[in-house]
Design a protein around this motif. Structure first.
Motif, PDB file in Angstrom:
ATOM      1  N   GLY A   1      80.793  46.698  41.535  1.00  0.00           N
ATOM      2  CA  GLY A   1      82.106  46.098  41.443  1.00  0.00           C
ATOM      3  C   GLY A   1      82.217  45.104  40.317  1.00  0.00           C
ATOM      4  O   GLY A   1      81.236  44.745  39.666  1.00  0.00           O
ATOM      5  N   GLN A   2      83.447  44.686  40.092  1.00  0.00           N
ATOM      6  CA  GLN A   2      83.736  43.664  39.100  1.00  0.00           C
ATOM      7  C   GLN A   2      84.604  42.597  39.750  1.00  0.00           C
ATOM      8  O   GLN A   2      85.588  42.919  40.429  1.00  0.00           O
ATOM      9  CB  GLN A   2      84.452  44.249  37.893  1.00  0.00           C
ATOM     10  CG  GLN A   2      84.822  43.217  36.829  1.00  0.00           C
ATOM     11  CD  GLN A   2      85.432  43.861  35.603  1.00  0.00           C
ATOM     12  OE1 GLN A   2      84.798  44.682  34.940  1.00  0.00           O
ATOM     13  NE2 GLN A   2      86.674  43.490  35.300  1.00  0.00           N
TER      14      GLN A   2
ATOM     15  N   PRO B   1      88.564  32.273  32.170  1.00  0.00           N
ATOM     16  CA  PRO B   1      88.290  33.389  33.070  1.00  0.00           C
ATOM     17  C   PRO B   1      86.848  33.832  32.972  1.00  0.00           C
ATOM     18  O   PRO B   1      86.221  33.717  31.924  1.00  0.00           O
ATOM     19  CB  PRO B   1      89.234  34.477  32.568  1.00  0.00           C
ATOM     20  CG  PRO B   1      89.376  34.185  31.114  1.00  0.00           C
ATOM     21  CD  PRO B   1      89.255  32.695  30.943  1.00  0.00           C
ATOM     22  N   MET B   2      86.322  34.320  34.059  1.00  0.00           N
ATOM     23  CA  MET B   2      84.989  34.895  34.120  1.00  0.00           C
ATOM     24  C   MET B   2      85.089  36.323  34.648  1.00  0.00           C
ATOM     25  O   MET B   2      85.923  36.624  35.504  1.00  0.00           O
ATOM     26  CB  MET B   2      84.085  34.082  35.052  1.00  0.00           C
ATOM     27  CG  MET B   2      83.536  32.818  34.459  1.00  0.00           C
ATOM     28  SD  MET B   2      82.126  33.181  33.435  1.00  0.00           S
ATOM     29  CE  MET B   2      81.765  31.534  32.833  1.00  0.00           C
ATOM     30  N   GLU B   3      84.206  37.177  34.143  1.00  0.00           N
ATOM     31  CA  GLU B   3      84.148  38.570  34.574  1.00  0.00           C
ATOM     32  C   GLU B   3      82.708  38.843  34.995  1.00  0.00           C
ATOM     33  O   GLU B   3      81.793  38.790  34.161  1.00  0.00           O
ATOM     34  CB  GLU B   3      84.557  39.472  33.419  1.00  0.00           C
ATOM     35  CG  GLU B   3      84.723  40.935  33.771  1.00  0.00           C
ATOM     36  CD  GLU B   3      85.175  41.716  32.551  1.00  0.00           C
ATOM     37  OE1 GLU B   3      84.285  42.264  31.865  1.00  0.00           O
ATOM     38  OE2 GLU B   3      86.390  41.740  32.273  1.00  0.00           O
TER      39      GLU B   3
ATOM     40  N   PHE C   1      89.197  41.665  42.687  1.00  0.00           N
ATOM     41  CA  PHE C   1      88.003  42.474  42.922  1.00  0.00           C
ATOM     42  C   PHE C   1      88.303  43.936  42.628  1.00  0.00           C
ATOM     43  O   PHE C   1      89.357  44.452  43.009  1.00  0.00           O
ATOM     44  CB  PHE C   1      87.540  42.336  44.378  1.00  0.00           C
ATOM     45  CG  PHE C   1      87.333  40.902  44.825  1.00  0.00           C
ATOM     46  CD1 PHE C   1      86.087  40.309  44.719  1.00  0.00           C
ATOM     47  CD2 PHE C   1      88.374  40.158  45.341  1.00  0.00           C
ATOM     48  CE1 PHE C   1      85.880  39.007  45.133  1.00  0.00           C
ATOM     49  CE2 PHE C   1      88.188  38.847  45.767  1.00  0.00           C
ATOM     50  CZ  PHE C   1      86.933  38.271  45.649  1.00  0.00           C
ATOM     51  N   ASP C   2      87.378  44.601  41.967  1.00  0.00           N
ATOM     52  CA  ASP C   2      87.481  46.038  41.699  1.00  0.00           C
ATOM     53  C   ASP C   2      86.178  46.686  42.147  1.00  0.00           C
ATOM     54  O   ASP C   2      85.119  46.474  41.553  1.00  0.00           O
ATOM     55  CB  ASP C   2      87.712  46.276  40.201  1.00  0.00           C
ATOM     56  CG  ASP C   2      87.835  47.759  39.853  1.00  0.00           C
ATOM     57  OD1 ASP C   2      87.768  48.606  40.780  1.00  0.00           O
ATOM     58  OD2 ASP C   2      87.971  48.069  38.658  1.00  0.00           O
ATOM     59  N   TRP C   3      86.256  47.492  43.214  1.00  0.00           N
ATOM     60  CA  TRP C   3      85.079  48.146  43.779  1.00  0.00           C
ATOM     61  C   TRP C   3      85.090  49.644  43.510  1.00  0.00           C
ATOM     62  O   TRP C   3      84.396  50.411  44.182  1.00  0.00           O
ATOM     63  CB  TRP C   3      85.016  47.893  45.289  1.00  0.00           C
ATOM     64  CG  TRP C   3      85.161  46.457  45.671  1.00  0.00           C
ATOM     65  CD1 TRP C   3      86.238  45.863  46.270  1.00  0.00           C
ATOM     66  CD2 TRP C   3      84.192  45.413  45.488  1.00  0.00           C
ATOM     67  NE1 TRP C   3      86.000  44.528  46.463  1.00  0.00           N
ATOM     68  CE2 TRP C   3      84.758  44.216  45.994  1.00  0.00           C
ATOM     69  CE3 TRP C   3      82.910  45.373  44.943  1.00  0.00           C
ATOM     70  CZ2 TRP C   3      84.084  42.999  45.977  1.00  0.00           C
ATOM     71  CZ3 TRP C   3      82.228  44.160  44.910  1.00  0.00           C
ATOM     72  CH2 TRP C   3      82.821  42.995  45.428  1.00  0.00           C
TER      73      TRP C   3
END
Length: 271
Positions: A130-131, A143-145, A76-78
């Motif tokens: 976020g990602q 993979p999923m983004e 997770f990237d917030w």
């Protein structure tokens, strides 16, 4: 570790107003996962409890935080958020899958991951941007983004979030777990940890997942043995530099999984 895939990542952007299907650019793999943010409630600290709901296409699965040798743990990237100082992910009880002598741990059909958001300015709105990078598998894995966007608070949908929180593994105390001893010994490229756990037999095949506080340390699938009310789990731990290291037993987390049962054990006594 055995790689699970290598296909290009898909991208989905969503908001609170409408779920969006994340689609793989390869023909035949559209509509793999649907994602949306479920608004919840304000926490006592002035943040927000929300849920990340993932709905998977029939037959597909995604992974738990410790996915097994061939899985992809979600990340997770917030960093693009506003008024957000931290996020805690609460993990519902996963399922264990066995295929061709390979074990993976994750979720099928649908899962809600409760997200506990900590605000910089408590009680003020949070802009969540976020990602999420995750893996999904059927006959192939990829993979999923997924990109997420939400302004909180919003109209609450608390029931699925509360159900997911209630589905977390039981604690060691409520499960009657007794002494938990951890013995670590150096091996050529890391450490071998042997955990001895006083716990009554669970229903079905028992799986032990051992984790450390350092996500860069690879932990092998644990070998599990039982004698009466004593379960023993043995796993090798290998750091990036492939050298022996010191294991802090208080930071070791052991999750026992067996069918509908799950027990979370935080820390052990070193020896």
């Amino acid at each position: 570790m055995k790689p699970c895939f290598s296909l290009l990542a898909a991208v989905a952007t969503l908001s609170l107003s409408a779920p969006v299907w994340a689609a793989d650019p390869f023909e035949g793999y559209e509509n793999v996962v649907q994602a949306e943010i479920l608004p919840g409630w304000q926490t006592p600290e002035g943040g927000q409890m929300v849920g990340l709901r993932l709905v998977l296409a029939p037959g597909w699965k995604t992974y738990w935080r410790a996915p097994g040798d061939s899985g992809i743990p979600p990340s997770f990237d917030w960093s693009g958020s506003e008024n957000l100082s931290g996020v805690t992910v609460h993990w519902p009880r996963p399922e264990v899958y066995f295929l061709n002598d390979m074990r993976t741990i994750g979720y099928k059909h649908e899962v809600v991951l409760p997200l506990e958001l900590v605000a910089v300015a408590p009680g003020q709105p949070i802009v969540l941007n976020g990602q999420v990078d995750l893996g999904v598998c059927l006959d192939i894995c990829m993979p999923m983004e997924i990109s997420l966007s939400a302004i909180l608070p919003a109209e609450a949908q608390p029931e699925p979030i509360r159900a997911a929180l209630a589905a977390q593994p039981d604690s060691a105390a409520t499960s009657g777990v007794g002494q938990v001893q951890c013995l670590s010994e150096p091996i050529a490229d890391g450490v071998r940890l042997t955990a001895t756990i006083e716990v009554a037999p669970m229903i079905g095949r028992e799986v032990a997942v051992i984790e450390t506080a350092n996500p860069e340390i690879w932990v092998a699938e644990a070998e599990v043995h039982r004698s009466g009310n004593i379960l023993t789990a043995v796993a090798d731990m290998v750091p990036m530099d492939g050298a022996p290291f010191t294991v802090d037993p208080e930071t070791v987390e052991i999750t026992l999984l067996s069918g509908p049962q799950a027990i979370s054990i935080l820390g052990c006594q070193g020896s």
